[in-house]
Design a protein around this motif. Structure first.
Motif, PDB file in Angstrom:
ATOM      1  N   LYS A  50       0.860  -1.188   0.000  1.00 58.07           N
ATOM      2  CA  LYS A  50       0.000   0.000   0.000  1.00 58.07           C
ATOM      3  C   LYS A  50       0.895   1.237   0.000  1.00 58.07           C
ATOM      4  N   ILE A  51       0.325   2.344  -0.445  1.00 60.55           N
ATOM      5  CA  ILE A  51       0.994   3.635  -0.379  1.00 60.55           C
ATOM      6  C   ILE A  51       0.294   4.438   0.708  1.00 60.55           C
ATOM      7  N   ILE A  52       1.077   5.001   1.605  1.00 62.46           N
ATOM      8  CA  ILE A  52       0.524   5.820   2.677  1.00 62.46           C
ATOM      9  C   ILE A  52       0.876   7.268   2.406  1.00 62.46           C
ATOM     10  N   HIS A  53      -0.131   8.119   2.401  1.00 63.04           N
ATOM     11  CA  HIS A  53       0.068   9.555   2.222  1.00 63.04           C
ATOM     12  C   HIS A  53       0.053  10.221   3.593  1.00 63.04           C
ATOM     13  N   ALA A  54       1.205  10.709   3.992  1.00 62.95           N
ATOM     14  CA  ALA A  54       1.323  11.449   5.250  1.00 62.95           C
ATOM     15  C   ALA A  54       1.353  12.925   4.910  1.00 62.95           C
ATOM     16  N   ILE A  55       0.439  13.697   5.476  1.00 61.97           N
ATOM     17  CA  ILE A  55       0.321  15.124   5.165  1.00 61.97           C
ATOM     18  C   ILE A  55       0.845  15.934   6.347  1.00 61.97           C
ATOM     19  N   TYR A  56       1.695  16.916   6.026  1.00 62.24           N
ATOM     20  CA  TYR A  56       2.303  17.783   7.028  1.00 62.24           C
ATOM     21  C   TYR A  56       1.927  19.221   6.728  1.00 62.24           C
ATOM     22  N   ASN A  57       1.993  20.069   7.751  1.00 64.37           N
ATOM     23  CA  ASN A  57       1.643  21.476   7.540  1.00 64.37           C
ATOM     24  C   ASN A  57       2.826  22.420   7.723  1.00 64.37           C
ATOM     25  N   ASP A  58       4.043  21.875   7.839  1.00 67.51           N
ATOM     26  CA  ASP A  58       5.232  22.720   7.994  1.00 67.51           C
ATOM     27  C   ASP A  58       6.408  22.038   7.308  1.00 67.51           C
ATOM     28  N   ASP A  59       7.231  22.820   6.616  1.00 61.98           N
ATOM     29  CA  ASP A  59       8.345  22.229   5.884  1.00 61.98           C
ATOM     30  C   ASP A  59       9.446  21.705   6.805  1.00 61.98           C
ATOM     31  N   ASP A  60       9.647  22.307   7.954  1.00 57.62           N
ATOM     32  CA  ASP A  60      10.654  21.800   8.892  1.00 57.62           C
ATOM     33  C   ASP A  60      10.235  20.450   9.473  1.00 57.62           C
ATOM     34  N   ILE A  61       8.961  20.318   9.778  1.00 54.06           N
ATOM     35  CA  ILE A  61       8.451  19.035  10.275  1.00 54.06           C
ATOM     36  C   ILE A  61       8.590  17.972   9.185  1.00 54.06           C
ATOM     37  N   LEU A  62       8.307  18.368   7.938  1.00 53.80           N
ATOM     38  CA  LEU A  62       8.464  17.444   6.812  1.00 53.80           C
ATOM     39  C   LEU A  62       9.907  16.973   6.685  1.00 53.80           C
ATOM     40  N   MET A  63      10.861  17.901   6.782  1.00 55.52           N
ATOM     41  CA  MET A  63      12.279  17.535   6.660  1.00 55.52           C
ATOM     42  C   MET A  63      12.673  16.537   7.744  1.00 55.52           C
ATOM     43  N   ASN A  64      12.256  16.793   8.977  1.00 52.45           N
ATOM     44  CA  ASN A  64      12.561  15.861  10.069  1.00 52.45           C
ATOM     45  C   ASN A  64      11.883  14.510   9.849  1.00 52.45           C
ATOM     46  N   ALA A  65      10.656  14.535   9.320  1.00 52.81           N
ATOM     47  CA  ALA A  65       9.930  13.286   9.058  1.00 52.81           C
ATOM     48  C   ALA A  65      10.631  12.469   7.975  1.00 52.81           C
ATOM     49  N   VAL A  66      11.111  13.140   6.932  1.00 51.95           N
ATOM     50  CA  VAL A  66      11.829  12.428   5.870  1.00 51.95           C
ATOM     51  C   VAL A  66      13.086  11.766   6.440  1.00 51.95           C
ATOM     52  N   LYS A  67      13.797  12.487   7.294  1.00 54.76           N
ATOM     53  CA  LYS A  67      14.999  11.911   7.922  1.00 54.76           C
ATOM     54  C   LYS A  67      14.642  10.670   8.739  1.00 54.76           C
ATOM     55  N   GLU A  68      13.555  10.761   9.520  1.00 59.05           N
ATOM     56  CA  GLU A  68      13.142   9.635  10.358  1.00 59.05           C
ATOM     57  C   GLU A  68      12.682   8.439   9.521  1.00 59.05           C
ATOM     58  N   VAL A  69      11.945   8.718   8.452  1.00 57.29           N
ATOM     59  CA  VAL A  69      11.455   7.637   7.581  1.00 57.29           C
ATOM     60  C   VAL A  69      12.636   6.931   6.917  1.00 57.29           C
ATOM     61  N   ARG A  70      13.626   7.701   6.497  1.00 59.93           N
ATOM     62  CA  ARG A  70      14.818   7.091   5.877  1.00 59.93           C
ATOM     63  C   ARG A  70      15.607   6.275   6.892  1.00 59.93           C
ATOM     64  N   LYS A  71      15.650   6.732   8.150  1.00 60.38           N
ATOM     65  CA  LYS A  71      16.345   5.958   9.189  1.00 60.38           C
ATOM     66  C   LYS A  71      15.686   4.602   9.405  1.00 60.38           C
ATOM     67  N   GLN A  72      14.360   4.560   9.271  1.00 56.85           N
ATOM     68  CA  GLN A  72      13.610   3.316   9.447  1.00 56.85           C
ATOM     69  C   GLN A  72      13.621   2.450   8.182  1.00 56.85           C
ATOM     70  N   HIS A  73      14.257   2.945   7.121  1.00 52.71           N
ATOM     71  CA  HIS A  73      14.414   2.217   5.846  1.00 52.71           C
ATOM     72  C   HIS A  73      13.092   1.960   5.128  1.00 52.71           C
ATOM     73  N   TYR A  74      12.136   2.867   5.315  1.00 45.73           N
ATOM     74  CA  TYR A  74      10.919   2.811   4.500  1.00 45.73           C
ATOM     75  C   TYR A  74      11.210   3.513   3.183  1.00 45.73           C
ATOM     76  N   HIS A  75      10.506   3.084   2.132  1.00 46.83           N
ATOM     77  CA  HIS A  75      10.741   3.658   0.803  1.00 46.83           C
ATOM     78  C   HIS A  75       9.804   4.847   0.565  1.00 46.83           C
ATOM     79  N   ILE A  76      10.382   6.017   0.343  1.00 42.28           N
ATOM     80  CA  ILE A  76       9.597   7.216   0.026  1.00 42.28           C
ATOM     81  C   ILE A  76       9.415   7.262  -1.486  1.00 42.28           C
TER      82      ILE A  76
END
Length: 177
Positions: free
Chosen positions: A3-29
């Motif tokens: 499945k594809i999960i769409h995570a919606i954020y309302n701030d670019d700094d939160i998005l940047m931190n989320a991308v870092k965390e998702v990559r640390k967990q080895h999920y595919h963006i």
């Protein structure tokens, strides 16, 4: 089936931190949709450097070659003219007068071929249907599409909720685009 999960954020700094965390967990963006360019997002996502500058240089060389060949044929070989007393016996003697044409043709070829290359590489064809999964990403929201792969959907959604997502939607893989 993943499945594809769409995570919606309302701030670019939160998005940047989320991308870092998702990559640390080895999920595919799969993709990140933003209403404006976010500086450094490409590096955080781990995208490779673009080779479009190399293409631009090659296109500029093609334009310069066309300009030199065109001017040599037109002004020296085919129809030599005496303009202002300048000799027309060789290309080298007239080259200072040809510099503006060489420059303009170099820029012309580089610019136009770069646009064509960009559209082809991005698969942006005329009359192509938009692939934006959420219209809010053109205004004030940021969307990160994460492929669950072999992971459990609940585990991924729970993890994305901890990254600061204001909304999480689960999509089928073929419906996500």
């Amino acid at each position: 089936m993943s499945k594809i999960i769409h995570a919606i954020y309302n701030d670019d700094d939160i998005l940047m931190n989320a991308v870092k965390e998702v990559r640390k967990q080895h999920y595919h963006i799969e993709e990140v949709y933003t209403p404006f360019p976010v500086h450094g997002l490409d590096k955080v996502m781990g995208l490779p450097y673009t080779r479009i500058a190399i293409c631009s240089f090659i296109y500029g060389l093609v334009g310069l070659s066309v300009a030199i060949t065109m001017m040599n044929f037109i002004m020296i070989e085919d129809w030599p003219q005496d303009i202002g007393g300048k000799p027309s016996f060789s290309y080298i003697e007239n080259m200072p007068a040809f510099v503006p044409i060489m420059f303009e043709m170099t820029v012309f070829f580089a610019a136009h071929l770069m646009v064509i290359t960009f559209y082809m590489r991005s698969k942006l064809w005329p009359f192509k249907k938009a692939e934006n999964p959420d219209v809010r990403t053109t205004d004030d929201h940021f969307l990160m599409a994460v492929d669950t792969g072999k992971s459990e959907v609940k585990d991924v959604t729970d993890f994305l909720a901890t990254t600061g997502a204001v909304e999480i939607n689960i999509m089928d893989n073929e419906d996500a685009h």
